[in-house]
Design a protein around this motif. Structure first.
Motif, PDB file in Angstrom:
ATOM      1  N   GLN A 110       0.869  -1.174   0.000  1.00  0.00           N
ATOM      2  CA  GLN A 110       0.000   0.000   0.000  1.00  0.00           C
ATOM      3  C   GLN A 110       0.902   1.220   0.000  1.00  0.00           C
ATOM      4  OE1 GLN A 110      -2.454  -0.174   3.585  1.00  0.00           O
ATOM      5  NE2 GLN A 110      -4.228  -0.067   2.249  1.00  0.00           N
ATOM      6  N   LEU A 111       0.557   2.188  -0.808  1.00  0.00           N
ATOM      7  CA  LEU A 111       1.232   3.474  -0.773  1.00  0.00           C
ATOM      8  C   LEU A 111       0.243   4.481  -0.217  1.00  0.00           C
ATOM      9  CD1 LEU A 111       3.714   5.206  -1.404  1.00  0.00           C
ATOM     10  CD2 LEU A 111       2.673   5.681  -3.643  1.00  0.00           C
ATOM     11  N   LEU A 112       0.597   5.075   0.917  1.00  0.00           N
ATOM     12  CA  LEU A 112      -0.260   6.055   1.575  1.00  0.00           C
ATOM     13  C   LEU A 112       0.328   7.446   1.414  1.00  0.00           C
ATOM     14  CD1 LEU A 112      -0.795   4.066   4.901  1.00  0.00           C
ATOM     15  CD2 LEU A 112      -2.251   4.060   2.868  1.00  0.00           C
ATOM     16  N   ASP A 113      -0.534   8.427   1.203  1.00  0.00           N
ATOM     17  CA  ASP A 113      -0.058   9.809   1.114  1.00  0.00           C
ATOM     18  C   ASP A 113       0.061  10.404   2.512  1.00  0.00           C
ATOM     19  OD1 ASP A 113      -2.631  10.540   1.909  1.00  0.00           O
ATOM     20  OD2 ASP A 113      -3.203  11.347  -0.041  1.00  0.00           O
ATOM     21  N   ALA A 114       0.366  11.680   2.595  1.00  0.00           N
ATOM     22  CA  ALA A 114       0.572  12.351   3.883  1.00  0.00           C
ATOM     23  C   ALA A 114      -0.694  12.349   4.741  1.00  0.00           C
ATOM     24  CB  ALA A 114       1.063  13.777   3.653  1.00  0.00           C
ATOM     25  N   ASN A 115      -1.859  12.211   4.126  1.00  0.00           N
ATOM     26  CA  ASN A 115      -3.131  12.164   4.860  1.00  0.00           C
ATOM     27  C   ASN A 115      -3.577  10.736   5.150  1.00  0.00           C
ATOM     28  OD1 ASN A 115      -3.389  15.001   4.774  1.00  0.00           O
ATOM     29  ND2 ASN A 115      -4.152  14.852   2.674  1.00  0.00           N
ATOM     30  N   GLN A 116      -2.673   9.774   4.954  1.00  0.00           N
ATOM     31  CA  GLN A 116      -2.944   8.346   5.167  1.00  0.00           C
ATOM     32  C   GLN A 116      -4.029   7.801   4.237  1.00  0.00           C
ATOM     33  OE1 GLN A 116      -1.146   6.131   7.400  1.00  0.00           O
ATOM     34  NE2 GLN A 116       0.184   7.857   6.949  1.00  0.00           N
ATOM     35  N   GLN A 117      -4.206   8.436   3.084  1.00  0.00           N
ATOM     36  CA  GLN A 117      -5.112   7.957   2.054  1.00  0.00           C
ATOM     37  C   GLN A 117      -4.336   7.027   1.118  1.00  0.00           C
ATOM     38  OE1 GLN A 117      -8.466   8.771   1.952  1.00  0.00           O
ATOM     39  NE2 GLN A 117      -7.979   9.709   3.931  1.00  0.00           N
ATOM     40  N   ALA A 118      -4.916   5.879   0.801  1.00  0.00           N
ATOM     41  CA  ALA A 118      -4.246   4.921  -0.079  1.00  0.00           C
ATOM     42  C   ALA A 118      -4.234   5.444  -1.516  1.00  0.00           C
ATOM     43  CB  ALA A 118      -4.946   3.580  -0.018  1.00  0.00           C
ATOM     44  N   LEU A 119      -3.044   5.593  -2.053  1.00  0.00           N
ATOM     45  CA  LEU A 119      -2.889   6.019  -3.445  1.00  0.00           C
ATOM     46  C   LEU A 119      -2.764   4.811  -4.376  1.00  0.00           C
ATOM     47  CD1 LEU A 119      -0.299   8.901  -3.004  1.00  0.00           C
ATOM     48  CD2 LEU A 119      -2.769   9.092  -3.291  1.00  0.00           C
ATOM     49  N   ALA A 120      -2.233   3.730  -3.838  1.00  0.00           N
ATOM     50  CA  ALA A 120      -2.047   2.515  -4.634  1.00  0.00           C
ATOM     51  C   ALA A 120      -1.981   1.324  -3.690  1.00  0.00           C
ATOM     52  CB  ALA A 120      -0.768   2.609  -5.455  1.00  0.00           C
ATOM     53  N   ALA A 121      -2.463   0.206  -4.183  1.00  0.00           N
ATOM     54  CA  ALA A 121      -2.391  -1.057  -3.436  1.00  0.00           C
ATOM     55  C   ALA A 121      -2.451  -2.179  -4.455  1.00  0.00           C
ATOM     56  CB  ALA A 121      -3.535  -1.169  -2.440  1.00  0.00           C
ATOM     57  N   GLU A 122      -1.601  -3.179  -4.267  1.00  0.00           N
ATOM     58  CA  GLU A 122      -1.534  -4.231  -5.267  1.00  0.00           C
ATOM     59  C   GLU A 122      -0.790  -5.442  -4.703  1.00  0.00           C
ATOM     60  OE1 GLU A 122      -0.069  -4.556  -9.930  1.00  0.00           O
ATOM     61  OE2 GLU A 122       0.484  -2.821  -8.752  1.00  0.00           O
ATOM     62  N   GLN A 123      -1.089  -6.613  -5.243  1.00  0.00           N
ATOM     63  CA  GLN A 123      -0.284  -7.798  -4.985  1.00  0.00           C
ATOM     64  C   GLN A 123       0.736  -7.892  -6.105  1.00  0.00           C
ATOM     65  OE1 GLN A 123      -3.008 -11.123  -4.685  1.00  0.00           O
ATOM     66  NE2 GLN A 123      -2.859 -11.044  -2.451  1.00  0.00           N
ATOM     67  N   VAL A 124       1.980  -8.156  -5.741  1.00  0.00           N
ATOM     68  CA  VAL A 124       3.064  -8.158  -6.716  1.00  0.00           C
ATOM     69  C   VAL A 124       3.840  -9.460  -6.610  1.00  0.00           C
ATOM     70  CG1 VAL A 124       5.182  -6.993  -7.421  1.00  0.00           C
ATOM     71  CG2 VAL A 124       3.273  -5.646  -6.551  1.00  0.00           C
ATOM     72  N   SER A 125       4.193  -9.997  -7.767  1.00  0.00           N
ATOM     73  CA  SER A 125       5.065 -11.164  -7.831  1.00  0.00           C
ATOM     74  C   SER A 125       6.226 -10.802  -8.753  1.00  0.00           C
ATOM     75  CB  SER A 125       4.300 -12.370  -8.374  1.00  0.00           C
ATOM     76  OG  SER A 125       5.118 -13.502  -8.363  1.00  0.00           O
ATOM     77  N   LEU A 126       7.368 -10.510  -8.146  1.00  0.00           N
ATOM     78  CA  LEU A 126       8.544 -10.121  -8.925  1.00  0.00           C
ATOM     79  C   LEU A 126       9.435 -11.329  -9.151  1.00  0.00           C
ATOM     80  CD1 LEU A 126       9.753  -6.860  -7.127  1.00  0.00           C
ATOM     81  CD2 LEU A 126       8.365  -7.032  -9.187  1.00  0.00           C
ATOM     82  N   LYS A 127       9.988 -11.413 -10.327  1.00  0.00           N
ATOM     83  CA  LYS A 127      11.026 -12.395 -10.614  1.00  0.00           C
ATOM     84  C   LYS A 127      11.892 -11.832 -11.722  1.00  0.00           C
ATOM     85  CE  LYS A 127       8.061 -15.181 -13.581  1.00  0.00           C
ATOM     86  NZ  LYS A 127       7.442 -16.494 -13.767  1.00  0.00           N
ATOM     87  N   ASP A 128      13.155 -12.141 -11.663  1.00  0.00           N
ATOM     88  CA  ASP A 128      14.090 -11.651 -12.662  1.00  0.00           C
ATOM     89  C   ASP A 128      14.844 -12.833 -13.258  1.00  0.00           C
ATOM     90  OD1 ASP A 128      15.833 -10.308 -14.279  1.00  0.00           O
ATOM     91  OD2 ASP A 128      16.742  -9.099 -12.681  1.00  0.00           O
ATOM     92  N   MET A 129      14.279 -13.390 -14.318  1.00  0.00           N
ATOM     93  CA  MET A 129      14.846 -14.583 -14.935  1.00  0.00           C
ATOM     94  C   MET A 129      16.147 -14.273 -15.685  1.00  0.00           C
ATOM     95  SD  MET A 129      11.274 -16.327 -16.138  1.00  0.00           S
ATOM     96  CE  MET A 129      11.942 -17.917 -16.603  1.00  0.00           C
ATOM     97  N   ASN A 130      16.393 -13.014 -15.983  1.00  0.00           N
ATOM     98  CA  ASN A 130      17.613 -12.609 -16.692  1.00  0.00           C
ATOM     99  C   ASN A 130      18.586 -11.874 -15.768  1.00  0.00           C
ATOM    100  OD1 ASN A 130      16.930 -13.621 -19.284  1.00  0.00           O
ATOM    101  ND2 ASN A 130      15.496 -11.924 -19.503  1.00  0.00           N
ATOM    102  N   PHE A 131      18.534 -12.177 -14.480  1.00  0.00           N
ATOM    103  CA  PHE A 131      19.300 -11.424 -13.499  1.00  0.00           C
ATOM    104  C   PHE A 131      20.808 -11.453 -13.731  1.00  0.00           C
ATOM    105  CE2 PHE A 131      19.495 -15.653 -11.880  1.00  0.00           C
ATOM    106  CZ  PHE A 131      20.565 -15.737 -11.008  1.00  0.00           C
ATOM    107  N   LEU A 132      21.320 -12.455 -14.361  1.00  0.00           N
ATOM    108  CA  LEU A 132      22.765 -12.527 -14.619  1.00  0.00           C
ATOM    109  C   LEU A 132      23.186 -11.758 -15.866  1.00  0.00           C
ATOM    110  CD1 LEU A 132      23.583 -16.245 -13.729  1.00  0.00           C
ATOM    111  CD2 LEU A 132      24.131 -14.178 -12.421  1.00  0.00           C
ATOM    112  N   HIS A 133      22.233 -11.285 -16.655  1.00  0.00           N
ATOM    113  CA  HIS A 133      22.552 -10.620 -17.913  1.00  0.00           C
ATOM    114  C   HIS A 133      22.434  -9.105 -17.855  1.00  0.00           C
ATOM    115  CE1 HIS A 133      22.949 -14.462 -19.860  1.00  0.00           C
ATOM    116  NE2 HIS A 133      21.782 -14.819 -19.371  1.00  0.00           N
TER     117      HIS A 133
END
Length: 166
Positions: A110-133
């Protein structure tokens, strides 16, 4: 001597003026015993886990500091798979980094602004299959460098609009 004093004063003033961003971060680790791979090579599992979590939390906090003042990034990590694989070497276990053992991390945020209002919220699955390149070389020499680069790339893309405001 006078010029040194003026130079020092100018340096201190410019350093205090450049820190306009002041975002914060909070990282939680949900069910870490179920994570795919946070196996240590040659230290206790608990110590390695604590050191790994602290290092990644510090890194995420550093990234969040680039956000506008008052913003807060809340990250809830649900899975972690470090780059490489722990294998038995000649006399001890070591982490061997090969292309097939790429870094992965799952989290929701969750990304909250200065007023504690949610600006963004998401489930994320990161992977870097080319991490060595990738061209960036710090990843191979820095502790958790592959994971940090992956998080930094995600952060810069996900919050590009907020980063431009600072």
């Amino acid at each position: 001597m006078k010029s040194i004093t003026y130079s020092l004063f100018a340096l201190l003033v410019s350093a205090s003026m450049t820190s306009v961003h002041a975002g914060t971060a909070k990282v939680e680790w949900t069910n870490p015993d179920d994570y795919r791979d946070i196996r240590p090579a040659n230290e206790s599992r608990e110590r390695f886990k604590q050191r790994t979590f602290k290092e990644l939390e510090t890194f995420v906090t550093k990234l969040a500091a680039k956000l506008p003042e008052g913003f807060e990034l809340k990250l809830n990590v649900t899975n972690l798979d470090l780059a490489g694989n722990v294998e038995f070497g000649r006399t001890q276990q070591i982490r061997i980094v090969r292309q097939i053992h790429f870094p992965k991390i799952d989290f929701d945020y969750q990304l909250l602004d200065a007023n504690q209002q949610a600006l963004a919220a998401e489930q994320v699955s990161l992977k870097d299959m080319n991490f060595l390149h990738h061209i960036k070389t710090r990843s191979s020499t820095e502790s958790l460098g592959y994971e940090k680069r992956m998080l930094e790339d995600w952060f810069n893309k996900a919050f590009a609009a907020q980063l431009q405001k600072t």
